[in-house]
Design a protein around this motif. Structure first.
Motif, PDB file in Angstrom:
ATOM      1  N   LEU A  46       0.709  -1.247  -0.009  1.00 31.04           N
ATOM      2  CA  LEU A  46      -0.071   0.084  -0.068  1.00 31.04           C
ATOM      3  C   LEU A  46       0.974   1.261  -0.030  1.00 31.04           C
ATOM      4  CD1 LEU A  46      -2.984  -1.108   2.605  1.00 31.04           C
ATOM      5  CD2 LEU A  46      -2.760  -1.099  -0.179  1.00 31.04           C
ATOM      6  N   VAL A  47       2.102   1.222   0.400  1.00 32.38           N
ATOM      7  CA  VAL A  47       3.021   2.357   0.252  1.00 32.38           C
ATOM      8  C   VAL A  47       3.183   2.386  -1.031  1.00 32.38           C
ATOM      9  CG1 VAL A  47       5.316   2.969   0.897  1.00 32.38           C
ATOM     10  CG2 VAL A  47       4.094   1.936   2.631  1.00 32.38           C
ATOM     11  N   GLY A  48       3.523   1.205  -1.828  1.00 31.19           N
ATOM     12  CA  GLY A  48       3.912   1.365  -3.154  1.00 31.19           C
ATOM     13  C   GLY A  48       2.758   2.165  -4.049  1.00 31.19           C
ATOM     14  N   ASP A  49       1.457   1.547  -3.597  1.00 31.63           N
ATOM     15  CA  ASP A  49       0.268   2.102  -4.216  1.00 31.63           C
ATOM     16  C   ASP A  49       0.032   3.547  -4.223  1.00 31.63           C
ATOM     17  OD1 ASP A  49      -0.422  -0.404  -5.186  1.00 31.63           O
ATOM     18  OD2 ASP A  49      -2.092  -0.630  -3.574  1.00 31.63           O
ATOM     19  N   ALA A  50       0.387   4.101  -2.804  1.00 31.31           N
ATOM     20  CA  ALA A  50       0.296   5.592  -2.522  1.00 31.31           C
ATOM     21  C   ALA A  50       1.325   6.323  -3.400  1.00 31.31           C
ATOM     22  CB  ALA A  50       0.686   5.693  -1.226  1.00 31.31           C
ATOM     23  N   LEU A  51       2.681   5.848  -3.465  1.00 28.23           N
ATOM     24  CA  LEU A  51       3.626   6.355  -4.115  1.00 28.23           C
ATOM     25  C   LEU A  51       3.614   6.800  -5.553  1.00 28.23           C
ATOM     26  CD1 LEU A  51       6.883   5.191  -2.071  1.00 28.23           C
ATOM     27  CD2 LEU A  51       5.628   7.575  -2.157  1.00 28.23           C
ATOM     28  N   GLN A  52       3.139   5.473  -6.072  1.00 28.35           N
ATOM     29  CA  GLN A  52       2.521   5.636  -7.701  1.00 28.35           C
ATOM     30  C   GLN A  52       1.554   6.699  -7.747  1.00 28.35           C
ATOM     31  OE1 GLN A  52       0.466   2.279  -9.014  1.00 28.35           O
ATOM     32  NE2 GLN A  52       1.894   2.257 -10.891  1.00 28.35           N
ATOM     33  N   GLN A  53       0.396   6.714  -6.940  1.00 27.88           N
ATOM     34  CA  GLN A  53      -0.468   7.886  -7.117  1.00 27.88           C
ATOM     35  C   GLN A  53      -0.026   9.049  -7.284  1.00 27.88           C
ATOM     36  OE1 GLN A  53      -3.890   6.852  -4.675  1.00 27.88           O
ATOM     37  NE2 GLN A  53      -3.777   4.676  -5.207  1.00 27.88           N
ATOM     38  N   ILE A  54       0.731   9.282  -6.325  1.00 28.03           N
ATOM     39  CA  ILE A  54       1.649  10.670  -6.123  1.00 28.03           C
ATOM     40  C   ILE A  54       2.207  10.921  -7.342  1.00 28.03           C
ATOM     41  CG2 ILE A  54       3.381  11.840  -4.830  1.00 28.03           C
ATOM     42  CD1 ILE A  54       1.056  12.021  -3.034  1.00 28.03           C
ATOM     43  N   PHE A  55       3.161  10.037  -7.913  1.00 30.56           N
ATOM     44  CA  PHE A  55       3.939  10.406  -8.882  1.00 30.56           C
ATOM     45  C   PHE A  55       3.162  10.484 -10.330  1.00 30.56           C
ATOM     46  CE2 PHE A  55       7.222   7.228  -6.691  1.00 30.56           C
ATOM     47  CZ  PHE A  55       7.538   8.229  -5.810  1.00 30.56           C
ATOM     48  N   GLU A  56       1.817   9.949 -10.478  1.00 30.91           N
ATOM     49  CA  GLU A  56       1.220  10.172 -11.533  1.00 30.91           C
ATOM     50  C   GLU A  56       0.404  11.372 -11.653  1.00 30.91           C
ATOM     51  OE1 GLU A  56      -0.992   6.578 -11.475  1.00 30.91           O
ATOM     52  OE2 GLU A  56       0.612   5.308 -12.476  1.00 30.91           O
ATOM     53  N   THR A  57      -0.139  11.827 -10.280  1.00 31.26           N
ATOM     54  CA  THR A  57      -1.024  13.119 -10.210  1.00 31.26           C
ATOM     55  C   THR A  57      -0.268  14.195  -9.749  1.00 31.26           C
ATOM     56  OG1 THR A  57      -1.423  12.302  -8.018  1.00 31.26           O
ATOM     57  CG2 THR A  57      -2.660  11.322  -9.716  1.00 31.26           C
ATOM     58  N   SER A  58       1.215  14.375  -9.461  1.00 37.95           N
ATOM     59  CA  SER A  58       1.542  15.601  -8.970  1.00 37.95           C
ATOM     60  C   SER A  58       2.951  15.677  -9.484  1.00 37.95           C
ATOM     61  CB  SER A  58       1.908  15.422  -7.390  1.00 37.95           C
ATOM     62  OG  SER A  58       2.797  14.547  -7.072  1.00 37.95           O
ATOM     63  N   ASN A  59       3.470  16.905  -9.196  1.00 33.39           N
ATOM     64  CA  ASN A  59       5.108  17.075 -10.024  1.00 33.39           C
ATOM     65  C   ASN A  59       6.103  16.472  -9.136  1.00 33.39           C
ATOM     66  OD1 ASN A  59       4.110  18.884 -11.817  1.00 33.39           O
ATOM     67  ND2 ASN A  59       3.934  20.587 -10.253  1.00 33.39           N
ATOM     68  N   ILE A  60       5.691  15.608  -8.080  1.00 30.51           N
ATOM     69  CA  ILE A  60       6.820  14.967  -7.314  1.00 30.51           C
ATOM     70  C   ILE A  60       7.085  13.630  -8.144  1.00 30.51           C
ATOM     71  CG2 ILE A  60       7.174  13.621  -5.087  1.00 30.51           C
ATOM     72  CD1 ILE A  60       4.848  15.427  -3.734  1.00 30.51           C
ATOM     73  N   LYS A  61       8.525  13.594  -8.279  1.00 30.63           N
ATOM     74  CA  LYS A  61       8.999  12.272  -8.937  1.00 30.63           C
ATOM     75  C   LYS A  61       9.596  11.395  -8.057  1.00 30.63           C
ATOM     76  CE  LYS A  61      10.184  15.434 -12.768  1.00 30.63           C
ATOM     77  NZ  LYS A  61      10.975  16.068 -13.559  1.00 30.63           N
ATOM     78  N   ARG A  62       9.782  10.063  -8.490  1.00 33.93           N
ATOM     79  CA  ARG A  62      10.501   9.040  -7.640  1.00 33.93           C
ATOM     80  C   ARG A  62      11.662   9.471  -7.296  1.00 33.93           C
ATOM     81  NH1 ARG A  62      12.785   6.649  -4.720  1.00 33.93           N
ATOM     82  NH2 ARG A  62      13.485   4.591  -4.694  1.00 33.93           N
ATOM     83  N   GLU A  63      12.376  10.277  -7.912  1.00 39.15           N
ATOM     84  CA  GLU A  63      13.731  10.629  -7.033  1.00 39.15           C
ATOM     85  C   GLU A  63      13.722  11.484  -6.121  1.00 39.15           C
ATOM     86  OE1 GLU A  63      13.453  12.555 -11.456  1.00 39.15           O
ATOM     87  OE2 GLU A  63      12.955  10.513 -10.553  1.00 39.15           O
ATOM     88  N   ASP A  64      12.480  12.138  -5.894  1.00 42.96           N
ATOM     89  CA  ASP A  64      12.372  13.185  -4.878  1.00 42.96           C
ATOM     90  C   ASP A  64      12.047  12.447  -3.607  1.00 42.96           C
ATOM     91  OD1 ASP A  64      12.309  15.226  -6.704  1.00 42.96           O
ATOM     92  OD2 ASP A  64      10.481  15.116  -7.135  1.00 42.96           O
TER      93      ASP A  64
END
Length: 279
Positions: A46-64
């Motif tokens: 669920l951590v992974g799900d949350a991060l994927q949603q953040i990366f897809e819907t905001s300017n925040i990237k994986r490397e951030d």
């Protein structure tokens, strides 16, 4: 990229709320998240799900985002739930299997910090697991390696002398019950190892409610929890914060902005935590 963060969002015990809480924490300003491949206390998926949603819907990237997860030995797993490896396999194979599961759960190709959830039953087994972490780091799929729940500096010394390299991160309970883990904290400071604390608030009600902390709160006009986070940051510790309240999440993120000079910290407070050695 090099990550700079002064506080980590902890995801233990969040269960089915993990995804929504991680999203809230990231949007509140957290840029580091801690989890583990262990269903007993964590929902790494669920951590992974949350991060994927953040990366897809905001300017925040994986490397951030600094993602930290753990390999949990069989003694720390709940055998009534799925385990990310075959318990009959070698420790080395267990670590590799758990790591592969973590990559899938977190939907990433690399982990910023991969740590042993605790030392294993023997030093020999601990070293076997540690050497796999070293291999993963050498391959570039792990950036930093470390250990958790390790309160004997002799184990840390053994990793450095016999295991191939020393820990770069130590995550321990930092609280009144273990004397604020002074020996390990000092060991880490001397070797530039990042020390992460958990139970920082709940484990230290005496410190949190002490007159010295209360006085600092009044001077700075902040809440006791926020002041304690700032104090541990001042002392070179990176605290984990696991709040489920969005306002408290914001307080945790903003703690490092509290201006705090050495002369403002009461000697009695430093003595209470560190004894005769003032940090």
């Amino acid at each position: 990229m090099a990550h700079r963060f002064s506080i980590i969002y902890g995801t233990a015990w969040k269960k089915e709320r993990t995804s929504s809480l991680v999203r809230s924490a990231i949007l509140a300003g957290f840029r580091a998240v801690d989890t583990a491949c262990q269903l007993k206390h964590y929902r790494e998926d669920l951590v992974g799900d949350a991060l994927q949603q953040i990366f897809e819907t905001s300017n925040i990237k994986r490397e951030d985002i600094f993602i930290q997860t753990k390999i949990t030995s069989i003694s720390g797993q709940d055998r009534q739930q799925p385990i990310p490896y075959d318990p009959s396999s070698t420790v080395a194979q267990q670590v590799k299997s758990s790591f592969s599961t973590s990559l899938r759960n977190l939907k990433t190709t690399y982990i910023d910090s991969y740590i042993l959830h605790s030392p294993l039953d023997t030093m020999e087994l601990t070293l076997e697991a540690w050497r796999v972490l070293c291999e993963l780091q050498d391959k570039g799929v792990v950036k930093k390696i470390g250990v958790s729940n390790t309160y004997d500096v002799r184990i840390l010394e053994m990793l450095e002398k016999t295991g191939g390299r020393g820990a770069q991160i130590v995550q321990n309970r930092w609280y009144e019950g273990n004397g604020f883990d002074k020996e390990v904290v000092n060991y880490c400071k001397e070797r530039d190892i990042q020390y992460q604390s958990f139970w920082t608030l709940t484990g230290s009600p005496g410190l949190l409610g002490s007159p010295d902390v209360t006085s600092l709160c009044e001077q700075k006009r902040v809440a006791p929890a926020q002041m304690l986070y700032r104090l541990v940051q001042y002392w070179g510790i990176v605290p984990l914060a696991g709040s489920t309240n969005e306002e408290h999440m914001q307080d945790g993120v903003e703690a490092e902005q509290i201006q705090l000079a050495a002369e403002e910290i009461p000697r009695g407070l430093s003595s209470m935590v560190w004894g005769t050695r003032v940090h």
